[in-house]
Structures are given as C-alpha cells and as structure tokens.
Design a protein around this motif. Structure first.
Motif, PDB file in Angstrom:
ATOM      1  N   LEU A 207       4.666   1.207   5.606  1.00 52.83           N
ATOM      2  CA  LEU A 207       3.634   0.183   5.751  1.00 52.83           C
ATOM      3  C   LEU A 207       3.374  -0.431   4.382  1.00 52.83           C
ATOM      4  O   LEU A 207       3.009   0.269   3.439  1.00 52.83           O
ATOM      5  CB  LEU A 207       2.351   0.806   6.303  1.00 52.83           C
ATOM      6  N   ILE A 208       3.620  -1.742   4.266  1.00 55.15           N
ATOM      7  CA  ILE A 208       3.432  -2.452   3.000  1.00 55.15           C
ATOM      8  C   ILE A 208       2.288  -3.443   3.132  1.00 55.15           C
ATOM      9  O   ILE A 208       2.215  -4.183   4.120  1.00 55.15           O
ATOM     10  CB  ILE A 208       4.699  -3.232   2.602  1.00 55.15           C
ATOM     11  N   THR A 209       1.410  -3.471   2.161  1.00 61.81           N
ATOM     12  CA  THR A 209       0.426  -4.549   2.115  1.00 61.81           C
ATOM     13  C   THR A 209       0.703  -5.402   0.892  1.00 61.81           C
ATOM     14  O   THR A 209       0.897  -4.895  -0.213  1.00 61.81           O
ATOM     15  CB  THR A 209      -1.020  -4.020   2.062  1.00 61.81           C
ATOM     16  N   ILE A 210       0.766  -6.711   1.113  1.00 58.90           N
ATOM     17  CA  ILE A 210       0.951  -7.638  -0.004  1.00 58.90           C
ATOM     18  C   ILE A 210      -0.327  -8.430  -0.236  1.00 58.90           C
ATOM     19  O   ILE A 210      -0.332  -9.432  -0.945  1.00 58.90           O
ATOM     20  CB  ILE A 210       2.137  -8.590   0.240  1.00 58.90           C
TER      21      ILE A 210
ATOM     22  N   LEU B 270       2.939   1.488   0.848  1.00 56.22           N
ATOM     23  CA  LEU B 270       3.104   0.859  -0.456  1.00 56.22           C
ATOM     24  C   LEU B 270       2.055  -0.227  -0.629  1.00 56.22           C
ATOM     25  O   LEU B 270       2.020  -1.191   0.135  1.00 56.22           O
ATOM     26  CB  LEU B 270       4.509   0.240  -0.591  1.00 56.22           C
ATOM     27  N   LEU B 271       1.182  -0.042  -1.611  1.00 57.16           N
ATOM     28  CA  LEU B 271       0.219  -1.075  -1.978  1.00 57.16           C
ATOM     29  C   LEU B 271       0.878  -1.907  -3.067  1.00 57.16           C
ATOM     30  O   LEU B 271       0.971  -1.472  -4.220  1.00 57.16           O
ATOM     31  CB  LEU B 271      -1.079  -0.443  -2.499  1.00 57.16           C
TER      32      LEU B 271
ATOM     33  N   GLU C  79       3.691 -13.387  -4.057  1.00 54.66           N
ATOM     34  CA  GLU C  79       4.469 -13.539  -2.825  1.00 54.66           C
ATOM     35  C   GLU C  79       5.966 -13.408  -3.085  1.00 54.66           C
ATOM     36  O   GLU C  79       6.702 -12.854  -2.267  1.00 54.66           O
ATOM     37  CB  GLU C  79       4.155 -14.884  -2.161  1.00 54.66           C
ATOM     38  N   ILE C  80       6.422 -13.932  -4.227  1.00 51.92           N
ATOM     39  CA  ILE C  80       7.843 -13.808  -4.562  1.00 51.92           C
ATOM     40  C   ILE C  80       8.223 -12.345  -4.739  1.00 51.92           C
ATOM     41  O   ILE C  80       9.245 -11.877  -4.220  1.00 51.92           O
ATOM     42  CB  ILE C  80       8.161 -14.607  -5.841  1.00 51.92           C
TER      43      ILE C  80
END
Length: 239
Positions: A38-41, A72-73, A105-106
């Motif tokens: 689980l990734i948070t951007i 992953l934060l 974002e990149i």
C-alpha cells in the motif's frame, strides 16, 4: 471484490474517504492471502495516522491480528536519494524534493515503477494525492518528457561540456543578462548559479532512470494490469 489487478489506484478530491477506502482494499486483499504493498503519495500522509505508523520513508510491515501487508509513505527526498544512490546536498534539489516542491508526482511514478520491477507483490494499492495533485500525477510522464527533451538535453551537454560549467556562466554573461543574474543572486544569496548548474547536472546525470519510469504509464493505462477507482461524494460530484 475477489478479482484484483496488479495495480489498483484510488483517486478523488480530499475529504471523501479515499485513504480509508484504499487502506480497506489493502486489508481485503491481504485477507485473501495476497502479498500487498500500500503506497500513499499524498503529502498529507493521512495513511500514517490511519494505520498509526511512524513517519518513515522505507517500506514497513503493517500487522493487524492475522492480516499483514507492506506500507510505503512516499517521501520525495528519500526516493530521490535512492534513485541517485547518494545523499542530496543541493539547496535547489532539496526544495524540489520537499513535499510541495514539484517532484512529488514524478517521484511517485518512479517509485511505483521500482516496485513493479521488483515483482514481489501480487497487488500494489496506490492512495493518490487529492484534487490538482492527482492531475499532476496523471501528467507526470509528460513532465518527464518535456524536461528531458532534445532542447534541454543540448543545454545540459553545453553546461557540462568538459566539466567546465563556468563556460556556460560566461556565455550567459555575454548575452546581456548579467544585471538580471546579479539581482537574482542578491535575492537568493551567493552560490545560486552554482547550485542551479549542479542541480541540472545531477538531474541529467540520472536521465535514464527518469526515462525508465515512463514505462509505468503503459501499465497504468492497461486495463489488464490496472484498475482505477474514483472516490467521491454527492457534494463533490461537480468537481
């Protein structure tokens, strides 16, 4: 839903439960014995509060009774340093890799590509930033292409020609904008030009790693591998 995709992306405006639903999806997949990341951007890192995690930039394991999955934060600076393989020691790059610095974002796209390349997860669940930041995420590949296009590449080659950035500075001076640069340095402090040239050199020195991240766009746009969820509410439908 029993079926799932390699990448599942949750997007929408802020305050509609996007992070809660993406976390719930990770729980659901993990409960079906899937290996999940689980990734948070989202720079706000609401996920950290939701799962009671420490503010760290490495992948950590979350456990709740018999269910576990990786989290992953996204931290821009840490992700950028992983790409470079070294610490960031440049004022301009430090600003660019801050949570609102423009590379968020990149670097998120590059991080997702990195995890796809590792190929150790059955599913990668992505909690995106809200509103305009999500649109920036969608346009990140265009940003990479624009930055590393032929014109900028030629400028970079000129800057780093024979490792003498001073030649570029002298060329700028000779074009009649010395006063502007002098004013710019008086505002930003001494060494700005050197920091700028160094930042450009570092970015272009890692050009291939950025370009490699563009391949994730095909995966994100392929229904066979990705699924997108729009999380919204009646009040937000206009947006």
């Amino acid at each position: 839903m029993k079926d799932f995709k390699k990448i599942e992306i949750f997007c929408g405006t802020g305050g509609v439960g996007k992070t809660t639903i993406s976390a719930s999806r990770a729980f659901s997949l993990a409960a079906d014995n899937k290996k999940v990341l689980l990734i948070t951007i989202d720079p706000a890192k609401r996920l950290r509060q939701l799962l009671n995690l420490k503010d760290q930039s490495e992948i950590v394991e979350f456990k709740s009774e018999e269910i576990s999955f990786d989290v992953l934060l996204l931290d821009c600076k840490s992700s950028f340093e992983k790409i470079l393989g070294s610490k960031v020691d440049n004022k301009i790059l430090e600003n660019l890799t801050s949570s609102r610095g423009g590379l968020n974002e990149i670097l998120a796209v590059l991080e997702i590509q990195t995890q796809i390349n590792r190929n150790i997860y059955d599913a990668i669940v992505v909690d995106t930033a809200p509103g305009k930041n999500f649109l920036d995420f969608l346009n990140s590949s265009k940003k990479i292409n624009r930055f590393f296009n032929k014109t900028f590449a030629e400028a970079f080659n000129y800057i780093t020609n024979q490792n003498k950035p001073g030649r570029f500075f002298n060329r700028i001076i000779s074009t009649g904008i010395e006063k502007f640069l002098s004013y710019l340095e008086s505002v930003t402090g001494q060494g700005f030009i050197n920091d700028f040239l160094e930042a450009i050199s570092i970015l272009y020195g890692n050009r291939e790693k950025f370009i490699d991240g563009l391949s994730v766009e095909k995966t994100l746009n392929d229904p066979a591998h990705s699924r997108w969820y729009l999380v919204t509410s009646a009040e937000h439908m206009k947006e």
